[in-house]
Design an enzyme around this catalytic site. Structure first.
Site, mmCIF file in Angstrom:
data_model
loop_
_atom_site.group_PDB
_atom_site.id
_atom_site.type_symbol
_atom_site.label_atom_id
_atom_site.label_comp_id
_atom_site.label_asym_id
_atom_site.label_seq_id
_atom_site.Cartn_x
_atom_site.Cartn_y
_atom_site.Cartn_z
ATOM 1 N N PHE A 122 -5.550 8.470 -2.233
ATOM 2 C CA PHE A 122 -4.743 8.731 -3.422
ATOM 3 C C PHE A 122 -3.795 9.906 -3.164
ATOM 4 O O PHE A 122 -4.086 10.810 -2.391
ATOM 5 C CB PHE A 122 -5.646 9.071 -4.606
ATOM 6 C CG PHE A 122 -6.353 7.893 -5.208
ATOM 7 C CD1 PHE A 122 -5.969 6.592 -4.917
ATOM 8 C CD2 PHE A 122 -7.414 8.080 -6.075
ATOM 9 C CE1 PHE A 122 -6.619 5.510 -5.475
ATOM 10 C CE2 PHE A 122 -8.081 7.005 -6.653
ATOM 11 C CZ PHE A 122 -7.682 5.727 -6.352
ATOM 12 N N GLU A 132 0.137 -1.649 3.635
ATOM 13 C CA GLU A 132 -0.333 -1.434 5.010
ATOM 14 C C GLU A 132 0.128 -2.566 5.927
ATOM 15 O O GLU A 132 0.518 -2.322 7.077
ATOM 16 C CB GLU A 132 -1.852 -1.311 5.048
ATOM 17 C CG GLU A 132 -2.370 -0.897 6.422
ATOM 18 C CD GLU A 132 -3.854 -0.587 6.457
ATOM 19 O OE1 GLU A 132 -4.305 0.008 7.448
ATOM 20 O OE2 GLU A 132 -4.568 -0.947 5.491
ATOM 21 N N HIS A 160 -15.799 0.077 0.853
ATOM 22 C CA HIS A 160 -15.033 1.303 1.064
ATOM 23 C C HIS A 160 -15.956 2.503 0.889
ATOM 24 O O HIS A 160 -16.350 2.841 -0.232
ATOM 25 C CB HIS A 160 -13.865 1.365 0.084
ATOM 26 C CG HIS A 160 -12.888 2.462 0.368
ATOM 27 N ND1 HIS A 160 -13.093 3.413 1.355
ATOM 28 C CD2 HIS A 160 -11.692 2.786 -0.198
ATOM 29 C CE1 HIS A 160 -12.085 4.249 1.371
ATOM 30 N NE2 HIS A 160 -11.219 3.890 0.434
ATOM 31 N N HIS A 188 -6.998 0.296 7.158
ATOM 32 C CA HIS A 188 -7.637 0.852 5.959
ATOM 33 C C HIS A 188 -8.134 -0.303 5.098
ATOM 34 O O HIS A 188 -9.262 -0.277 4.623
ATOM 35 C CB HIS A 188 -6.639 1.727 5.204
ATOM 36 C CG HIS A 188 -7.222 2.453 4.041
ATOM 37 N ND1 HIS A 188 -8.337 3.256 4.156
ATOM 38 C CD2 HIS A 188 -6.865 2.497 2.724
ATOM 39 C CE1 HIS A 188 -8.637 3.770 2.964
ATOM 40 N NE2 HIS A 188 -7.757 3.321 2.089
ATOM 41 N N LYS A 218 -13.929 -3.162 6.196
ATOM 42 C CA LYS A 218 -14.429 -2.897 4.844
ATOM 43 C C LYS A 218 -14.926 -4.164 4.169
ATOM 44 O O LYS A 218 -15.633 -4.095 3.152
ATOM 45 C CB LYS A 218 -13.348 -2.224 3.997
ATOM 46 C CG LYS A 218 -13.096 -0.767 4.374
ATOM 47 C CD LYS A 218 -12.105 -0.109 3.432
ATOM 48 C CE LYS A 218 -11.905 1.367 3.756
ATOM 49 N NZ LYS A 218 -11.181 1.592 5.020
ATOM 50 N N CYS A 245 -10.164 9.616 0.147
ATOM 51 C CA CYS A 245 -10.592 8.603 1.114
ATOM 52 C C CYS A 245 -10.160 8.887 2.551
ATOM 53 O O CYS A 245 -10.469 8.105 3.452
ATOM 54 C CB CYS A 245 -10.097 7.236 0.673
ATOM 55 S SG CYS A 245 -10.730 6.772 -0.958
#
Length: 364
Positions: A351, A271, A294, A260, A289, A133
């Protein structure tokens, strides 16, 4: 050497750049509640209106070229970030023919998207990155670093990911896929929306009248867990600090954090903590998002464009879907905020603890 974002365009579930920004400020989510991808439940997905991702790539690249000061891309480096590459076409063959024999691995690799664009436009050179991502965010990181050392004058950064059964089913198996439009930073959030997009930004070493400066980039790898971020937010903090230092700025020079903000339980908690720890002023924070979903490897490029538009419009995006804020120590606006926006930091986390942050701002 300074790096400037001079032209850009995208296509996502909400439409092109203009349509996306209108949806963001109107708080109109483009997420579809889909019944086809999963057998036993619905899934909130961000679905583009298109026939073939290769046609979308060509169309957007042509629009960026037409709006630029270039006659062609022959002196331009192409850097493309994607998490699935040609997997979508691979799946189409498998589900249509019910057989794997006509699947050529060389045609559906991570490089297939860059190679297609290169055949059409004839780039000086091409590169493909896949860091899940953070793919297109890391493409922007690389682009700035190459401009900084005067290696290239023109770099086209592309983020592209099509919707695949593999990704939808994978995130469902992890238990992080929402069955409706996601609600970043909300106490009742129940997961993310997998989505698709193609986004392109032309990064150059010369400034134009419409330039947005690509001021700073930062990256880190906390390697805490295969899928979960470091609960102390060390990786996210490190990434943002590196970008701020690269830009020669201080934390109070940042007016907006394009988070994010996936709406998973782990990401938003960590976050939020990172932002709370790093910024000692009431910086605005929101995640777009909630509108797009996403877009995986394309997210960094999509949200870099949103960040550029935020500066040009002098308008902070509101947080869509927020009813009960989990961390009240960060400043999340429920309505658009009209103000002069000097600098925006945009986060992408992936990830494996792979983190990337970019800072765009007004040209000096």
């Amino acid at each position: 050497m300074n790096a400037y974002i001079n032209n850009y365009e995208l296509l996502c579930d909400a439409g092109d750049t203009k349509s996306l920004m209108e949806a963001i400020y109107a708080k109109k989510s483009a997420i579809t509640v889909d019944k086809n991808y999963l057998k036993d439940r619905t899934a909130g997905l961000g679905i583009m209106q298109y026939t073939n991702i290769f046609d979308v790539l060509e169309d957007i690249a042509q629009k960026v070229l037409d709006a630029s000061n270039l006659d062609n891309f022959h002196n331009t480096l192409l850097i493309l970030g994607s998490s699935v590459g040609g997997m979508q076409e691979c799946e189409n063959i498998f589900y249509t023919e019910k057989n794997y024999k006509n699947i050529d691995p060389n045609r559906y690799s991570m490089n297939v998207l860059t190679e297609h664009l290169d055949k059409k436009f004839g780039f000086y050179d091409i590169r493909a990155l896949s860091t899940a991502c953070t793919s297109s965010a890391n493409a922007l990181v690389l682009a700035k670093r190459l401009i900084d050392v005067d290696a290239y004058e023109n770099i086209l950064v592309v983020g592209a990911d099509g919707l695949c059964y593999s990704t939808v089913l994978g995130f469902s198996a992890l238990g992080v896929l929402s069955d409706k439009a996601c609600r970043p930073f909300d106490k009742e959030r129940n997961g993310m929306n997998v989505a698709e997009a193609v986004a392109m930004l032309l990064v150059q070493n010369t400034k134009t009248s419409s330039s947005i400066a690509l001021k700073g980039v930062g990256a880190s790898s906390d390697a805490y867990h295969m899928t979960n971020p470091d609960p102390e937010a060390l990786g996210a903090i490190s990434s943002m600090k590196a970008a701020i230092e690269d830009a020669g700025l201080h934390t109070n020079d940042i007016d907006y954090v394009n988070a994010h903000g996936t709406a998973t339980l782990a990401n938003d908690k960590v976050e939020s903590l990172a932002i709370e720890k790093l910024f000692d002023h009431n910086v605005y924070v929101s995640s777009t998002k909630a509108i797009t979903g996403h877009t995986l490897g394309a997210a960094g490029a999509v949200e870099a464009i949103v960040s550029c538009e935020t500066i040009k419009r002098s308008l902070i995006p509101p947080q869509t879907g927020l009813k009960n804020q989990e961390n009240e120590n960060i400043n999340i606006p429920k309505k658009s905020v009209q103000m002069k926006v000097r600098n925006v930091i945009s986060n992408s986390f992936a990830f494996g603890g792979n983190n990337a942050s970019i800072i765009v701002g007004e040209c000096e």
